[in-house]
Design an enzyme around this catalytic site. Structure first.
Site, PDB file in Angstrom:
ATOM      1  N   ASP A 226      -0.784  -8.302  -3.587  1.00  0.00           N
ATOM      2  CA  ASP A 226      -1.641  -8.757  -2.495  1.00  0.00           C
ATOM      3  C   ASP A 226      -2.938  -9.303  -3.081  1.00  0.00           C
ATOM      4  O   ASP A 226      -3.600  -8.629  -3.867  1.00  0.00           O
ATOM      5  CB  ASP A 226      -1.931  -7.579  -1.546  1.00  0.00           C
ATOM      6  CG  ASP A 226      -2.844  -7.993  -0.399  1.00  0.00           C
ATOM      7  OD1 ASP A 226      -2.539  -9.014   0.258  1.00  0.00           O
ATOM      8  OD2 ASP A 226      -3.858  -7.316  -0.169  1.00  0.00           O
ATOM      9  N   GLU A 325       2.285 -13.714  -1.747  1.00  0.00           N
ATOM     10  CA  GLU A 325       2.179 -14.503  -0.533  1.00  0.00           C
ATOM     11  C   GLU A 325       2.019 -15.982  -0.863  1.00  0.00           C
ATOM     12  O   GLU A 325       1.354 -16.339  -1.827  1.00  0.00           O
ATOM     13  CB  GLU A 325       0.955 -14.054   0.271  1.00  0.00           C
ATOM     14  CG  GLU A 325       1.016 -12.618   0.718  1.00  0.00           C
ATOM     15  CD  GLU A 325      -0.361 -12.104   1.087  1.00  0.00           C
ATOM     16  OE1 GLU A 325      -0.593 -11.864   2.273  1.00  0.00           O
ATOM     17  OE2 GLU A 325      -1.202 -11.986   0.176  1.00  0.00           O
ATOM     18  N   CYS A 372       3.006  -1.972   9.758  1.00  0.00           N
ATOM     19  CA  CYS A 372       2.954  -0.652   9.141  1.00  0.00           C
ATOM     20  C   CYS A 372       4.075  -0.579   8.103  1.00  0.00           C
ATOM     21  O   CYS A 372       5.243  -0.762   8.436  1.00  0.00           O
ATOM     22  CB  CYS A 372       3.144   0.435  10.198  1.00  0.00           C
ATOM     23  SG  CYS A 372       3.358   2.084   9.482  1.00  0.00           S
ATOM     24  N   CYS A 375       6.590   2.624   9.110  1.00  0.00           N
ATOM     25  CA  CYS A 375       7.557   2.610  10.212  1.00  0.00           C
ATOM     26  C   CYS A 375       7.927   1.194  10.676  1.00  0.00           C
ATOM     27  O   CYS A 375       8.839   1.017  11.472  1.00  0.00           O
ATOM     28  CB  CYS A 375       7.031   3.427  11.400  1.00  0.00           C
ATOM     29  SG  CYS A 375       5.717   2.599  12.330  1.00  0.00           S
ATOM     30  N   CYS A 391      -1.780   3.090  11.627  1.00  0.00           N
ATOM     31  CA  CYS A 391      -0.692   2.677  12.512  1.00  0.00           C
ATOM     32  C   CYS A 391      -0.854   3.291  13.897  1.00  0.00           C
ATOM     33  O   CYS A 391      -1.024   4.502  14.039  1.00  0.00           O
ATOM     34  CB  CYS A 391       0.652   3.063  11.910  1.00  0.00           C
ATOM     35  SG  CYS A 391       2.037   2.580  12.965  1.00  0.00           S
ATOM     36  N   CYS A 394       2.858   5.370  14.485  1.00  0.00           N
ATOM     37  CA  CYS A 394       3.225   6.611  13.783  1.00  0.00           C
ATOM     38  C   CYS A 394       2.030   7.336  13.164  1.00  0.00           C
ATOM     39  O   CYS A 394       2.174   8.427  12.621  1.00  0.00           O
ATOM     40  CB  CYS A 394       4.287   6.348  12.717  1.00  0.00           C
ATOM     41  SG  CYS A 394       3.648   5.542  11.241  1.00  0.00           S
ATOM     42  N   ASP A 401      -5.250  -2.769   1.819  1.00  0.00           N
ATOM     43  CA  ASP A 401      -4.655  -3.637   0.796  1.00  0.00           C
ATOM     44  C   ASP A 401      -3.359  -3.034   0.251  1.00  0.00           C
ATOM     45  O   ASP A 401      -2.411  -3.742  -0.057  1.00  0.00           O
ATOM     46  CB  ASP A 401      -5.635  -3.880  -0.347  1.00  0.00           C
ATOM     47  CG  ASP A 401      -6.800  -4.758   0.079  1.00  0.00           C
ATOM     48  OD1 ASP A 401      -6.593  -5.608   0.969  1.00  0.00           O
ATOM     49  OD2 ASP A 401      -7.911  -4.593  -0.463  1.00  0.00           O
TER      50      ASP A 401
END
Ligand SMILES: [Zn+2]
Length: 422
Positions: A226, A325, A372, A375, A391, A394, A401
């Site tokens: 990232d 990315e 997330c 989950c 999240c 959950c 990051d």
């Protein structure tokens, strides 16, 4: 996988010519090489100027094919310059022009941003010699190189029978000899090489290519990278909870330092203007340009270091895949990422990863910060503040990051996100 390396050999002496003749020809060719490089850069800037004006008027960039008659700028430049620089072997000249055009292309962003001055090639610039213009053979224990340097026209001017020069080269250590033996045997392939003059001696920088077995890491073992603002690089894995990050800020700090220095120089130039008069504008603006190059050079060094670290971590965890990315879409808005030049960093990671037999996969960045990683729930509010992810479904709470890097490290993440959004 193909690898490229360079080995330097000194030219000891010409075989059938005197040093006087060879030296003269080399100097002439070097002079033409330098002029061809600089003229190519000039043509590229003329095209850049035209391009920018065209874009303003018609809201799209012009195509080289339509306006210059060549699909690539270097093709056009070669055609423009070939009569003027007639002494050079045409294949070598074509390579020289290409080298300048590539340099212009890779510098363009930095120059427009003011981080780098326009490339200008110096007197000691290397002479290009393409693979077809360079032959190597063994004569007893000696290694002889045949260098095709001059055009037919120049050969006639020189009243020579051949357009090539045989030279004896020094190959004192075993590695040097080993490379030449493999090149002669066809085990290694010759690439575009260069001749250079250093401390009153001529050298050949031989570019050789060879195949290397790929490292057999599992491609399903994925590292996600990232690129962000708080940490320039954050790494996570799909098969473990390990994480690595790089603390940032050094490029920005360096830039600020350079900007201060630039201001000081401008002030000095104002007050000491007389001292520099008589040298022309070129010398007067030079110190500031030299300072600008420093930011680009510094960033280059830093990106080399970061990319080395990233790939080393992937090797350590035996990852066959690095996922990053595809940031080309958001570059325009995000000035931070633009300034920091993530593109250059990604290129360097890609290069070093390939060297290690690791594949690089680019994924769409959409929702990687809102999803997330535990989950799979996607919600904008999942990211309450810049640094923390929490999240809403959950309750999973972690560094933002790290969460994004975990998503990026997920196999088929684009598909998974598309499914969730449905
Ligand atoms: Zn969750």
């Amino acid at each position: 996988m193909k690898h490229t390396k360079v080995m330097r050999y000194q030219i000891i002496k010409p075989i059938n010519d005197t040093w006087e003749t060879l030296g003269h020809v080399l100097r002439e060719i070097q002079r033409e090489t330098r002029a061809a490089l600089n003229k190519t850069i000039q043509l590229a800037w003329e095209w850049q100027g035209f391009s920018a004006e065209y874009k303003q008027r018609y809201e799209e960039y012009p195509k080289t094919k339509d306006h210059l008659g060549y699909s690539a700028l270097h093709g056009y430049a070669y055609n423009r310059l070939k009569d003027e620089f007639y002494r050079m072997n045409t294949a070598n000249l074509s390579q020289t022009v290409k080298r300048a055009a590539d340099k212009w292309k890779s510098d363009l962003k930095d120059v427009l941003r003011g981080d780098k001055s326009i490339a200008s090639f110096k007197k000691d610039c290397p002479i290009d010699i393409v693979s077809q213009a360079l032959r190597i053979r063994k004569d007893g224990s000696d290694y002889i190189m045949t260098l095709s340097l001059v055009s037919i026209k120049y050969r006639k001017e020189l009243e020579r029978k051949q357009s090539f020069f045989d030279v004896l080269i020094s190959a004192n250590d075993k590695t040097q000899r080993d490379i030449l033996d493999r090149l002669i045997a066809g085990e290694y392939k010759l690439g575009a090489s260069q001749l250079l003059y250093h401390k009153k001696k001529w050298f050949v920088n031989v570019n050789y290519q060879f195949e290397k077995e790929e490292t057999a890491f599992d491609q399903d073992n994925i590292m996600g990278v990232d690129l962000g603002i708080v940490y320039p690089v954050y790494m996570a894995f799909n098969n473990s909870l390990n994480r690595y990050k790089i603390e940032g800020g050094e490029i920005e700090r360096f830039r600020a330092q350079v900007e201060r220095r630039k201001k000081q120089l401008l002030q000095q130039a104002k007050y000491c203007g007389d001292g520099r008069r008589g040298h022309g504008t070129k010398t007067r603006i030079q110190p500031i340009e030299v300072v600008s190059d420093k930011v680009a050079n510094f960033r280059d060094t830093v990106n080399h270091r970061y990319s080395r670290y990233v790939v080393d971590m992937a090797i350590k965890h035996r990852c066959g895949t690095i996922q990053m990315e595809d940031l080309s879409g958001i570059a325009a808005e995000d000035t931070f990422l633009k300034r920091w030049s993530y593109y250059d960093l990604q290129q360097k990671i890609e290069y070093k990863a390939k060297e290690a037999g690791i594949q690089v996969v680019y994924i769409k960045p959409d929702y990687t910060s809102q999803r997330c990683s535990k989950c799979g729930h996607i919600e904008r509010d999942n990211r309450t503040e810049q640094a923390t992810f929490e999240c809403k479904s959950c309750g999973f709470k972690t560094n933002a990051d790290f969460n994004a890097a975990r998503n990026i490290a997920t196999k088929d993440i684009e598909k998974i996100i598309a499914e969730t959004l449905k």
